[in-house]
Design a protein around this motif. Sequence first.
Motif, PDB file in Angstrom:
ATOM      1  N   ILE A   1       0.842  -1.198   0.000  1.00 23.56           N
ATOM      2  CA  ILE A   1       0.000   0.000   0.000  1.00 23.56           C
ATOM      3  C   ILE A   1       0.877   1.247   0.000  1.00 23.56           C
ATOM      4  CG2 ILE A   1      -1.953  -1.110   1.170  1.00 23.56           C
ATOM      5  CD1 ILE A   1      -1.020   0.336   3.753  1.00 23.56           C
ATOM      6  N   VAL A   2       0.286   2.358  -0.382  1.00 23.59           N
ATOM      7  CA  VAL A   2       0.925   3.672  -0.335  1.00 23.59           C
ATOM      8  C   VAL A   2      -0.063   4.613   0.339  1.00 23.59           C
ATOM      9  CG1 VAL A   2       1.885   5.577  -1.675  1.00 23.59           C
ATOM     10  CG2 VAL A   2       2.143   3.238  -2.498  1.00 23.59           C
ATOM     11  N   PHE A   3       0.437   5.448   1.258  1.00 23.54           N
ATOM     12  CA  PHE A   3      -0.448   6.393   1.921  1.00 23.54           C
ATOM     13  C   PHE A   3       0.316   7.628   2.363  1.00 23.54           C
ATOM     14  CE2 PHE A   3       1.157   3.560   5.184  1.00 23.54           C
ATOM     15  CZ  PHE A   3       1.415   4.377   6.269  1.00 23.54           C
ATOM     16  N   THR A   4      -0.415   8.687   2.644  1.00 25.01           N
ATOM     17  CA  THR A   4       0.130   9.891   3.264  1.00 25.01           C
ATOM     18  C   THR A   4      -0.549  10.059   4.610  1.00 25.01           C
ATOM     19  OG1 THR A   4      -1.534  11.337   2.274  1.00 25.01           O
ATOM     20  CG2 THR A   4       0.537  11.066   1.066  1.00 25.01           C
ATOM     21  N   LEU A   5       0.046  10.850   5.469  1.00 23.41           N
ATOM     22  CA  LEU A   5      -0.532  11.107   6.785  1.00 23.41           C
ATOM     23  C   LEU A   5      -0.757  12.593   6.982  1.00 23.41           C
ATOM     24  CD1 LEU A   5       1.660   8.724   8.947  1.00 23.41           C
ATOM     25  CD2 LEU A   5      -0.748   8.424   8.345  1.00 23.41           C
ATOM     26  N   GLU A   6      -1.769  12.903   7.744  1.00 17.84           N
ATOM     27  CA  GLU A   6      -1.974  14.278   8.160  1.00 17.84           C
ATOM     28  C   GLU A   6      -0.836  14.643   9.105  1.00 17.84           C
ATOM     29  OE1 GLU A   6      -4.413  16.024   6.824  1.00 17.84           O
ATOM     30  OE2 GLU A   6      -5.163  14.273   5.780  1.00 17.84           O
ATOM     31  N   GLU A   7      -0.507  15.910   9.182  1.00  9.97           N
ATOM     32  CA  GLU A   7       0.580  16.350  10.051  1.00  9.97           C
ATOM     33  C   GLU A   7       0.104  16.357  11.497  1.00  9.97           C
ATOM     34  OE1 GLU A   7       3.666  20.098  10.495  1.00  9.97           O
ATOM     35  OE2 GLU A   7       1.928  20.286   9.216  1.00  9.97           O
ATOM     36  N   GLY A   8       0.966  15.907  12.403  1.00  8.63           N
ATOM     37  CA  GLY A   8       0.637  15.944  13.823  1.00  8.63           C
ATOM     38  C   GLY A   8       1.491  14.972  14.608  1.00  8.63           C
ATOM     39  N   PRO A   9       1.568  15.184  15.925  1.00 11.33           N
ATOM     40  CA  PRO A   9       2.400  14.309  16.754  1.00 11.33           C
ATOM     41  C   PRO A   9       1.839  12.896  16.829  1.00 11.33           C
ATOM     42  CG  PRO A   9       1.154  15.844  18.124  1.00 11.33           C
ATOM     43  CD  PRO A   9       0.904  16.229  16.695  1.00 11.33           C
ATOM     44  N   GLY A  10       2.712  11.930  16.642  1.00 12.20           N
ATOM     45  CA  GLY A  10       2.337  10.536  16.789  1.00 12.20           C
ATOM     46  C   GLY A  10       1.560   9.941  15.631  1.00 12.20           C
ATOM     47  N   MET A  11       1.450  10.637  14.517  1.00  6.19           N
ATOM     48  CA  MET A  11       0.633  10.127  13.413  1.00  6.19           C
ATOM     49  C   MET A  11       1.233   8.853  12.795  1.00  6.19           C
ATOM     50  SD  MET A  11      -2.036  11.862  13.424  1.00  6.19           S
ATOM     51  CE  MET A  11      -2.811  11.340  11.913  1.00  6.19           C
ATOM     52  N   LEU A  12       2.546   8.789  12.648  1.00  7.73           N
ATOM     53  CA  LEU A  12       3.155   7.583  12.096  1.00  7.73           C
ATOM     54  C   LEU A  12       2.966   6.408  13.056  1.00  7.73           C
ATOM     55  CD1 LEU A  12       4.691   6.183   9.856  1.00  7.73           C
ATOM     56  CD2 LEU A  12       6.817   6.988  10.898  1.00  7.73           C
ATOM     57  N   PHE A  13       3.111   6.663  14.336  1.00  5.86           N
ATOM     58  CA  PHE A  13       2.877   5.622  15.345  1.00  5.86           C
ATOM     59  C   PHE A  13       1.456   5.084  15.239  1.00  5.86           C
ATOM     60  CE2 PHE A  13       1.125   4.511  19.482  1.00  5.86           C
ATOM     61  CZ  PHE A  13       1.950   3.457  19.835  1.00  5.86           C
ATOM     62  N   LYS A  14       0.486   5.976  15.130  1.00  7.08           N
ATOM     63  CA  LYS A  14      -0.915   5.556  15.023  1.00  7.08           C
ATOM     64  C   LYS A  14      -1.144   4.743  13.759  1.00  7.08           C
ATOM     65  CE  LYS A  14      -2.649   9.548  17.543  1.00  7.08           C
ATOM     66  NZ  LYS A  14      -3.394  10.816  17.453  1.00  7.08           N
ATOM     67  N   ALA A  15      -0.520   5.167  12.658  1.00  8.90           N
ATOM     68  CA  ALA A  15      -0.685   4.451  11.397  1.00  8.90           C
ATOM     69  C   ALA A  15      -0.117   3.041  11.484  1.00  8.90           C
ATOM     70  CB  ALA A  15      -0.024   5.229  10.262  1.00  8.90           C
ATOM     71  N   LEU A  16       1.048   2.893  12.089  1.00 11.51           N
ATOM     72  CA  LEU A  16       1.666   1.572  12.193  1.00 11.51           C
ATOM     73  C   LEU A  16       0.953   0.691  13.221  1.00 11.51           C
ATOM     74  CD1 LEU A  16       5.431   2.541  11.947  1.00 11.51           C
ATOM     75  CD2 LEU A  16       3.905   1.742  10.134  1.00 11.51           C
ATOM     76  N   ALA A  17       0.358   1.313  14.227  1.00 10.48           N
ATOM     77  CA  ALA A  17      -0.336   0.557  15.269  1.00 10.48           C
ATOM     78  C   ALA A  17      -1.544  -0.191  14.723  1.00 10.48           C
ATOM     79  CB  ALA A  17      -0.762   1.495  16.398  1.00 10.48           C
ATOM     80  N   VAL A  18      -2.153   0.275  13.642  1.00  8.53           N
ATOM     81  CA  VAL A  18      -3.321  -0.432  13.092  1.00  8.53           C
ATOM     82  C   VAL A  18      -2.936  -1.843  12.654  1.00  8.53           C
ATOM     83  CG1 VAL A  18      -4.398   1.743  12.373  1.00  8.53           C
ATOM     84  CG2 VAL A  18      -3.185   0.375  10.675  1.00  8.53           C
ATOM     85  N   PHE A  19      -1.690  -2.041  12.263  1.00  4.86           N
ATOM     86  CA  PHE A  19      -1.221  -3.376  11.878  1.00  4.86           C
ATOM     87  C   PHE A  19      -0.842  -4.198  13.106  1.00  4.86           C
ATOM     88  CE2 PHE A  19      -0.401  -0.559   8.293  1.00  4.86           C
ATOM     89  CZ  PHE A  19      -1.095  -1.227   7.296  1.00  4.86           C
ATOM     90  N   SER A  20      -0.173  -3.578  14.046  1.00  8.05           N
ATOM     91  CA  SER A  20       0.236  -4.274  15.264  1.00  8.05           C
ATOM     92  C   SER A  20      -0.975  -4.765  16.056  1.00  8.05           C
ATOM     93  CB  SER A  20       1.081  -3.341  16.133  1.00  8.05           C
ATOM     94  OG  SER A  20       1.413  -3.962  17.344  1.00  8.05           O
ATOM     95  N   LEU A  21      -2.011  -3.957  16.128  1.00  4.65           N
ATOM     96  CA  LEU A  21      -3.221  -4.337  16.872  1.00  4.65           C
ATOM     97  C   LEU A  21      -3.895  -5.569  16.279  1.00  4.65           C
ATOM     98  CD1 LEU A  21      -4.748  -0.790  17.458  1.00  4.65           C
ATOM     99  CD2 LEU A  21      -3.762  -2.311  19.187  1.00  4.65           C
ATOM    100  N   ARG A  22      -3.586  -5.860  15.034  1.00  6.83           N
ATOM    101  CA  ARG A  22      -4.202  -6.998  14.347  1.00  6.83           C
ATOM    102  C   ARG A  22      -3.186  -8.105  14.050  1.00  6.83           C
ATOM    103  NH1 ARG A  22      -6.416  -2.250  13.477  1.00  6.83           N
ATOM    104  NH2 ARG A  22      -8.673  -2.142  13.594  1.00  6.83           N
ATOM    105  N   ASP A  23      -2.059  -8.089  14.775  1.00 10.89           N
ATOM    106  CA  ASP A  23      -1.013  -9.108  14.618  1.00 10.89           C
ATOM    107  C   ASP A  23      -0.614  -9.309  13.158  1.00 10.89           C
ATOM    108  OD1 ASP A  23      -0.815  -9.646  17.364  1.00 10.89           O
ATOM    109  OD2 ASP A  23      -2.557 -10.970  17.259  1.00 10.89           O
TER     110      ASP A  23
END
Length: 102
Positions: free
Chosen positions: A19-41
């Motif tokens: 996949i390819v995506f962009t993120l909105e600017e803000g603190p912790g946005m990359l962490f939140k984006a990667l966490a969606v995968f971690s939360l689902r193993d």
Amino acid sequence: MVAREPIIPGTDRVYKTSIVFTLEEGPGMLFKALAVFSLRDTNLKKMESRQQKGRPLRVVDDSNRGSVMYFDYLFYIDFEASMAEPRAQNALEHLQEYAGFL
């Protein structure tokens, strides 16, 4: 294969989805984006980021020496899951909450 619309393979073996995506600017946005995968193993196989040099987020000039440009980034991720799996569908649905483009 590369396609604008997802190509849904079966679940009979381990598949790689890119996949390819962009993120909105803000603190912790990359962490939140990667966490969606971690939360689902879901295992991430590869991640890259590339600047969109034609689209700077902002230009900062605090001195007479020129300006500093902060760029929007494209994130490229490969993960182990078929789009036929609910965990992959749920991860991407969750990622859309943070992504400006997916």
